[in-house]
Write a protein that holds these residues in place. Structure first.
Motif, short mmCIF file in Angstrom:
data_model
loop_
_atom_site.label_atom_id
_atom_site.label_comp_id
_atom_site.label_asym_id
_atom_site.label_seq_id
_atom_site.Cartn_x
_atom_site.Cartn_y
_atom_site.Cartn_z
N VAL A 45 0.84 -1.20 0.00
CA VAL A 45 0.00 0.00 0.00
C VAL A 45 0.88 1.25 0.00
O VAL A 45 0.63 2.20 -0.76
N VAL A 46 1.92 1.27 0.82
CA VAL A 46 2.83 2.43 0.88
C VAL A 46 3.52 2.64 -0.47
O VAL A 46 3.61 3.77 -0.96
N ILE A 47 3.97 1.56 -1.09
CA ILE A 47 4.63 1.67 -2.41
C ILE A 47 3.66 2.23 -3.44
O ILE A 47 4.01 3.13 -4.22
N LEU A 48 2.44 1.72 -3.46
CA LEU A 48 1.45 2.19 -4.44
C LEU A 48 1.12 3.67 -4.23
O LEU A 48 0.97 4.43 -5.19
N LEU A 49 1.00 4.08 -2.98
CA LEU A 49 0.77 5.50 -2.70
C LEU A 49 1.96 6.34 -3.17
O LEU A 49 1.78 7.43 -3.73
N ALA A 50 3.18 5.83 -2.96
CA ALA A 50 4.38 6.53 -3.42
C ALA A 50 4.45 6.60 -4.94
O ALA A 50 5.07 7.51 -5.50
N MET A 51 3.78 5.65 -5.62
CA MET A 51 3.71 5.66 -7.09
C MET A 51 2.60 6.59 -7.59
O MET A 51 2.31 6.63 -8.77
N ASN A 52 1.98 7.30 -6.66
CA ASN A 52 0.89 8.24 -6.98
C ASN A 52 -0.37 7.57 -7.50
O ASN A 52 -1.12 8.17 -8.27
N ARG A 53 -0.60 6.33 -7.07
CA ARG A 53 -1.86 5.69 -7.39
C ARG A 53 -2.94 6.34 -6.52
O ARG A 53 -2.68 6.64 -5.36
N PRO A 54 -4.15 6.55 -7.05
CA PRO A 54 -5.20 7.16 -6.23
C PRO A 54 -5.62 6.23 -5.10
O PRO A 54 -5.75 5.03 -5.31
N PRO A 55 -5.82 6.76 -3.90
CA PRO A 55 -6.23 5.90 -2.78
C PRO A 55 -7.55 5.17 -3.04
O PRO A 55 -7.68 3.99 -2.74
N ILE A 56 -8.54 5.90 -3.58
CA ILE A 56 -9.82 5.30 -3.97
C ILE A 56 -10.14 5.82 -5.36
O ILE A 56 -9.39 6.61 -5.93
N CYS A 57 -11.25 5.38 -5.89
CA CYS A 57 -11.69 5.84 -7.21
C CYS A 57 -11.72 7.38 -7.23
O CYS A 57 -12.21 8.00 -6.29
N GLU A 58 -11.21 7.95 -8.31
CA GLU A 58 -11.23 9.40 -8.43
C GLU A 58 -12.64 9.96 -8.57
O GLU A 58 -12.85 11.16 -8.48
N CYS A 59 -13.62 9.06 -8.71
CA CYS A 59 -15.03 9.48 -8.71
C CYS A 59 -15.45 9.97 -7.32
O CYS A 59 -16.47 10.64 -7.18
N GLY A 60 -14.66 9.61 -6.29
CA GLY A 60 -14.91 10.11 -4.95
C GLY A 60 -15.73 9.20 -4.05
O GLY A 60 -16.02 9.56 -2.91
N TYR A 61 -16.11 8.03 -4.53
CA TYR A 61 -16.87 7.11 -3.68
C TYR A 61 -16.36 5.69 -3.89
O TYR A 61 -15.60 5.41 -4.81
N VAL A 62 -16.80 4.80 -3.01
CA VAL A 62 -16.37 3.40 -3.03
C VAL A 62 -17.58 2.52 -3.25
O VAL A 62 -18.61 2.69 -2.60
N LYS A 63 -17.46 1.57 -4.19
CA LYS A 63 -18.52 0.61 -4.45
C LYS A 63 -18.01 -0.79 -4.12
O LYS A 63 -16.84 -1.09 -4.32
N LEU A 64 -18.92 -1.63 -3.63
CA LEU A 64 -18.55 -3.03 -3.41
C LEU A 64 -18.33 -3.73 -4.75
O LEU A 64 -17.39 -4.51 -4.91
N TRP A 65 -19.17 -3.45 -5.74
CA TRP A 65 -19.09 -4.11 -7.06
C TRP A 65 -19.17 -3.09 -8.17
O TRP A 65 -20.02 -2.20 -8.14
N HIS A 66 -18.28 -3.22 -9.15
CA HIS A 66 -18.33 -2.39 -10.35
C HIS A 66 -18.28 -3.34 -11.54
O HIS A 66 -17.29 -4.05 -11.73
N GLY A 67 -19.32 -3.36 -12.36
CA GLY A 67 -19.45 -4.38 -13.39
C GLY A 67 -19.01 -4.01 -14.79
O GLY A 67 -19.08 -4.84 -15.69
N GLN A 68 -18.55 -2.79 -15.02
CA GLN A 68 -18.09 -2.39 -16.35
C GLN A 68 -16.57 -2.51 -16.42
O GLN A 68 -15.88 -2.02 -15.54
N ILE A 69 -16.07 -3.15 -17.49
CA ILE A 69 -14.61 -3.31 -17.55
C ILE A 69 -13.92 -2.19 -18.33
O ILE A 69 -12.71 -2.09 -18.29
N ASN A 70 -14.67 -1.38 -19.05
CA ASN A 70 -14.02 -0.33 -19.83
C ASN A 70 -14.62 1.04 -19.57
O ASN A 70 -15.11 1.70 -20.47
N ASP A 71 -14.59 1.41 -18.31
CA ASP A 71 -14.91 2.79 -17.97
C ASP A 71 -14.01 3.21 -16.81
O ASP A 71 -13.19 2.43 -16.34
#
Length: 198
Positions: free
Chosen positions: A22-48
């Protein structure tokens, strides 16, 4: 015959590896959560923009299967071959977490992100959120636990069901992703495109 049941030390090490990841990924500037601003249990689209950003998606079965495969590898290394005796078998889970963590870091490099975009069905892939990578390690650990608890035939059947369902629904799965990343085949790309994946 030995088992791969981890003890407390092995669990602490696996958690430590996950934390470092987790620390390495944060250091790589990966977003902590979706940049949409919310967290979903399930996301069913593979190309969005939400793909690989939430807790579970159509690539979750692949990570569960990783755990099953890593269990088989650890069993072969530590039990079947009796490498290091039974004292070594508890280290199967930390080994599996290390392998999955290494993949999560590699998967989020520009080189691999661009490779996904160029040759797989996931052509809008932008990398994982840290939450998604953390969840992927958890899903892999769940697959490892299933393989530890279930008969081999049941584990293999579950893996095959996961592969078939994902292929039918989104025309992608672990097997197809590996093939397309390593040795892209035009016929597979055309079949995936024909399913409105693109």
């Amino acid at each position: 015959m030995g088992t791969l049941k981890p003890d407390r030390r092995a669990l602490v090490i696996a958690l430590g590896i996950t934390t470092v990841t987790v620390v390495i990924l944060l250091a790589m500037n990966r977003p902590p959560i979706c940049e949409c601003g919310y967290v979903k249990l399930w996301h069913g689209q593979i190309n969005d923009s939400g793909n690989s950003q939430h807790i579970a998606d159509w690539y979750t079965p692949s990570h569960i299967i990783h755990g099953m495969i890593f269990y088989a590898l650890a069993w072969w290394l530590f039990v079947k071959r009796e490498a290091g005796g039974l004292s070594a078998v508890r280290w199967g889970l930390p080994l599996a977490v290390l392998l999955e963590a290494a993949w999560e870091v590699l998967e989020n490099t520009e080189l691999v992100i661009n490779r996904f975009r160029d040759v797989t069905a996931n052509f809008r892939y932008s990398g994982d959120s840290v939450l998604n990578s953390f969840a992927d390690i958890g899903w892999m650990s769940f697959g490892f636990w299933l393989a530890l608890r279930l008969p081999v035939k049941v584990t293999v059947a579950l893996a095959l069901i996961g592969e078939v369902v994902a292929a039918l629904v989104v025309r992608d799965n672990l097997t197809l992703t590996v093939i397309m990343l390593l040795f892209p085949i035009d016929a597979i790309a055309e079949w995936q495109a024909a399913g409105d994946v693109r």
